[in-house]
Design an enzyme around this catalytic site. Structure first.
Site, PDB file in Angstrom:
ATOM      1  CB  ALA A  64      -0.954  -0.006   1.181  1.00 38.96           C
TER       2      ALA A  64
ATOM      3  NE  ARG B 145       7.500   1.643  -0.359  1.00 37.17           N
ATOM      4  CZ  ARG B 145       7.394   2.515  -1.346  1.00 37.17           C
ATOM      5  NH1 ARG B 145       8.374   3.353  -1.568  1.00 37.17           N
ATOM      6  NH2 ARG B 145       6.323   2.554  -2.109  1.00 37.17           N
TER       7      ARG B 145
ATOM      8  CD  GLU C  76       5.162  -0.969   1.889  1.00 34.52           C
ATOM      9  OE1 GLU C  76       4.300  -0.824   1.007  1.00 34.52           O
ATOM     10  OE2 GLU C  76       6.243  -1.541   1.688  1.00 34.52           O
TER      11      GLU C  76
ATOM     12  N   PRO D 102       3.094   4.457  -0.999  1.00 37.10           N
ATOM     13  CG  PRO D 102       3.450   6.507  -2.077  1.00 37.10           C
ATOM     14  CD  PRO D 102       3.549   5.017  -2.285  1.00 37.10           C
ATOM     15  N   GLY D 103       0.457   5.168  -0.436  1.00 36.51           N
ATOM     16  CA  GLY D 103      -0.932   5.301  -0.003  1.00 36.51           C
ATOM     17  C   GLY D 103      -1.877   5.947  -0.999  1.00 36.51           C
ATOM     18  N   GLY D 104      -1.429   6.154  -2.241  1.00 38.54           N
ATOM     19  CA  GLY D 104      -2.322   6.747  -3.250  1.00 38.54           C
ATOM     20  C   GLY D 104      -3.609   5.940  -3.393  1.00 38.54           C
ATOM     21  CE  LYS D 105      -2.714   1.830  -7.879  1.00 38.36           C
ATOM     22  NZ  LYS D 105      -1.326   2.306  -7.663  1.00 38.36           N
TER      23      LYS D 105
ATOM     24  CG  ASP E  87      -0.452  -0.891  -6.921  1.00 33.64           C
ATOM     25  OD1 ASP E  87      -0.493  -1.129  -8.141  1.00 33.64           O
ATOM     26  OD2 ASP E  87      -0.010   0.174  -6.450  1.00 33.64           O
TER      27      ASP E  87
ATOM     28  CB  CYS F 144       3.440   0.875 -12.916  1.00 33.69           C
ATOM     29  SG  CYS F 144       4.748   0.668 -11.746  1.00 33.69           S
TER      30      CYS F 144
HETATM   31  N1  SAM Z   1      -0.153   0.938  -3.862  1.00 30.71           N
HETATM   32  C1  SAM Z   1       0.828   1.997  -3.658  1.00 30.71           C
HETATM   33  C2  SAM Z   1       0.191   3.326  -3.975  1.00 30.71           C
HETATM   34  O1  SAM Z   1      -0.742   3.381  -4.771  1.00 30.71           O
HETATM   35  O2  SAM Z   1       0.633   4.343  -3.395  1.00 30.71           O
HETATM   36  C3  SAM Z   1       2.092   1.726  -4.453  1.00 30.71           C
HETATM   37  C4  SAM Z   1       2.659   0.364  -4.166  1.00 30.71           C
HETATM   38  S1  SAM Z   1       4.153  -0.021  -4.952  1.00 30.71           S
HETATM   39  C5  SAM Z   1       3.709  -0.297  -6.583  1.00 30.71           C
HETATM   40  C6  SAM Z   1       4.472  -1.634  -4.356  1.00 30.71           C
HETATM   41  C7  SAM Z   1       4.706  -1.754  -2.854  1.00 30.71           C
HETATM   42  O3  SAM Z   1       4.977  -3.131  -2.556  1.00 30.71           O
HETATM   43  C8  SAM Z   1       5.880  -0.959  -2.323  1.00 30.71           C
HETATM   44  O4  SAM Z   1       5.454  -0.122  -1.287  1.00 30.71           O
HETATM   45  C9  SAM Z   1       6.834  -2.020  -1.799  1.00 30.71           C
HETATM   46  O5  SAM Z   1       7.517  -1.617  -0.640  1.00 30.71           O
HETATM   47  C10 SAM Z   1       5.927  -3.196  -1.503  1.00 30.71           C
HETATM   48  N2  SAM Z   1       6.624  -4.510  -1.547  1.00 30.71           N
HETATM   49  C11 SAM Z   1       7.911  -4.779  -1.907  1.00 30.71           C
HETATM   50  N3  SAM Z   1       8.167  -6.093  -1.780  1.00 30.71           N
HETATM   51  C12 SAM Z   1       7.048  -6.672  -1.320  1.00 30.71           C
HETATM   52  C13 SAM Z   1       6.702  -8.010  -0.987  1.00 30.71           C
HETATM   53  N4  SAM Z   1       7.583  -9.011  -1.115  1.00 30.71           N
HETATM   54  N5  SAM Z   1       5.451  -8.247  -0.539  1.00 30.71           N
HETATM   55  C14 SAM Z   1       4.555  -7.266  -0.431  1.00 30.71           C
HETATM   56  N6  SAM Z   1       4.836  -5.959  -0.750  1.00 30.71           N
HETATM   57  C15 SAM Z   1       6.051  -5.675  -1.184  1.00 30.71           C
END
Ligand code: SAM
Length: 448
Positions: free
Chosen positions: A110, A138, A133, A112-115, A178, A231
């Site tokens: 989640a 983060r 998270e 930084p939290g946009g969604k 996400d 993305c």
């Molecule tokens: N959903 C967020 C938003 O809209 O602001 C953006 C999320 S970003 C694409 C993916 C997130 O997954 C990051 O915050 C990252 O730290 C976390 N992440 C990294 N490895 C992970 C894992 N093994 N399991 C779950 N989350 C993980």
């Protein structure tokens, strides 16, 4: 420079459109915001001055023509809007079409939290969001952003995907993954993503996504929805993982409607956002429905919140517009509050998960008195008349947000609410010759 393998991969997906795609990657990216209902739309002066244009798939989303220096706008710090990439706001359309407003939802990756702020808005009438998270550095910014958004219906956790699958079987109506990905869709925004890209890295990301999906899967109710997004453009991280969920975990892809004029491309499964066709960055989203089976619904057994009579909290209840909506829980010094209809589930989460914030912090015991916590001032249900209010100028507001001391004359002693442009920014404690700034130190603006 773009990696050769990436260009060849995109050629295989886009054929004749490759040149238009590559050209789009050279152009300026869009800036956009999603506005909150906290402040009247007209009060968002910095945004209006910059020029706004609607994002077609999200009623609260706006392209900003000339990117302002957002850090200098106190309204952003007060949670009146969130700077968010436009393609990802399509989640708003998905939720409107498929997810009831009283659902219990998990946003697994989640920060930084946009969604999460978007989902929390969708669930405002009776739903609950667990926003998780896994990366410790983060999780605090995630908690800050959901508290500023001010709905009070979010529990922020810091756990592994498998914790949800192991401990919350059949609980969630909807899970958003996400996923962390190879970031192809961010190439225009983030040069670092280009440097890190390789076919090997794509493969590694796809395997990690599969693990995440497998581990969280039991937490989704049969009949519940998994929203999977990345993305990236490549099939390994997108369609192949969707096929894995369908074939090995047991689900079907759900149709999502969209208007042709939006420029979205239907993939083999799910929807692609390509920057030469939409006004936004690269994005992929797919909704899957878990197959129905007879199942035992999750019940937070034995975790009934020990009922402290809520009348004991009459001071804190007087700080809320609709106190009956909230359950207040005090653990020694601090008290938090959350939607009363989810109190048993939240009691269970508090015991079995690492909860970073639970609903919103409402009060802090100071001797015989209860002082308000900052998070209360961010809440939309905050009854601000409960405190004397002081309106700040822009300069004073920025100074407050930098955690500097304020000199405010002719005001009553004690806790005061400071506002900017009629929106709460937080509390100060007036001690006579100066006011102690109670803005959370870890949220303060460091660079101007
Ligand atoms: N959903 C967020 C938003 O809209 O602001 C953006 C999320 S970003 C694409 C993916 C997130 O997954 C990051 O915050 C990252 O730290 C976390 N992440 C990294 N490895 C992970 C894992 N093994 N399991 C779950 N989350 C993980």
């Amino acid at each position: 420079m773009l990696p050769f393998d990436f260009i060849e991969q995109m050629r295989s997906y886009l054929g004749d459109e490759l040149d238009a795609f590559l050209k789009a990657l050279q152009s300026e990216r869009e800036t956009s915001v999603r506005v909150n209902t906290k402040a009247p739309f007209d009060a968002l002066h910095v945004l209006h001055k910059a020029g706004l244009e609607e994002v077609p798939w999200c009623p609260e989303g706006y392209y900003v023509r000339h990117r302002p220096q957002f850090t200098l706008d106190p309204m952003m710090h007060a949670g009146c809007y969130y700077v968010q990439e436009p393609s990802s706001m399509f989640l708003s359309e998905v939720l409107d079409q498929l997810v009831p407003h009283d659902s219990v939802v998990l946003d697994l990756c989640a920060a930084p939290g946009g969604k999460s702020t978007l989902i929390s808005e969708h669930l405002v009438a009776g739903g609950l969001l667990i926003s998780n998270e896994v990366v410790r550095q983060r999780v605090f910014v995630l908690s800050e952003n959901v508290q500023k958004w001010g709905n009070g219906n979010v529990v922020v956790t810091h756990n592994q995907p498998r914790d949800f699958g192991d401990k919350l079987e059949n609980l969630f109506d909807c899970v958003l993954v996400d996923a962390p990905c190879s970031g192809e869709g961010m190439f225009r925004k983030d040069g670092g993503a280009v440097d890190e890209w390789s076919l090997k890295n794509v493969e590694m990301c796809a395997a990690r996504q599969k693990d995440i999906l497998r581990h969280v899967w039991p937490a989704l109710k049969p009949g519940g929805l998994l929203i999977y997004s990345t993305c990236t453009y490549n099939e390994h991280e997108n369609e192949e993982n969707v096929a894995f969920v369908c074939d090995e975990l047991g689900a079907e892809v759900m149709p999502v409607e969209y208007e042709e004029s939006w420029g979205i491309t239907a993939g083999k499964a799910g929807l692609h956002f390509y920057p030469h066709k939409v006004r936004g960055e690269g994005f992929y989203i797919c909704v899957l429905r878990k197959h129905d089976a007879s199942f035992v619904p999750f019940r937070a057994k034995g975790d009934k919140e020990r009922q402290q009579g809520q009348e004991a909290y009459s001071d804190m209840r007087s700080w809320l517009c609709t106190p009956d909506k909230w359950f207040i829980r005090q653990n020694e010094r601090f008290a938090d509050a959350y939607p009363i209809e989810h109190k048993d589930l939240i009691a269970y989460l508090s015991k079995h998960f690492i909860c970073v914030s639970t609903g919103f912090g409402i009060g802090e015991q100071r001797g015989r008195f209860m002082a308000p916590q900052h998070s209360l001032s961010m809440l939309k249900d905050f009854r601000r008349e409960a405190f004397p209010q002081v309106s700040l100028t822009e300069e004073q507001a920025l100074s407050y947000l930098r955690s500097e001391a304020l000199t405010l004359s002719n005001l009553p002693f004690g806790t005061l609410l400071v506002t900017y442009n009629d929106v709460p920014l937080g509390f100060v404690k007036n001690v006579g010759n100066h006011s102690n700034n109670l803005y959370p130190n870890e949220w303060r603006i460091r660079r101007l």
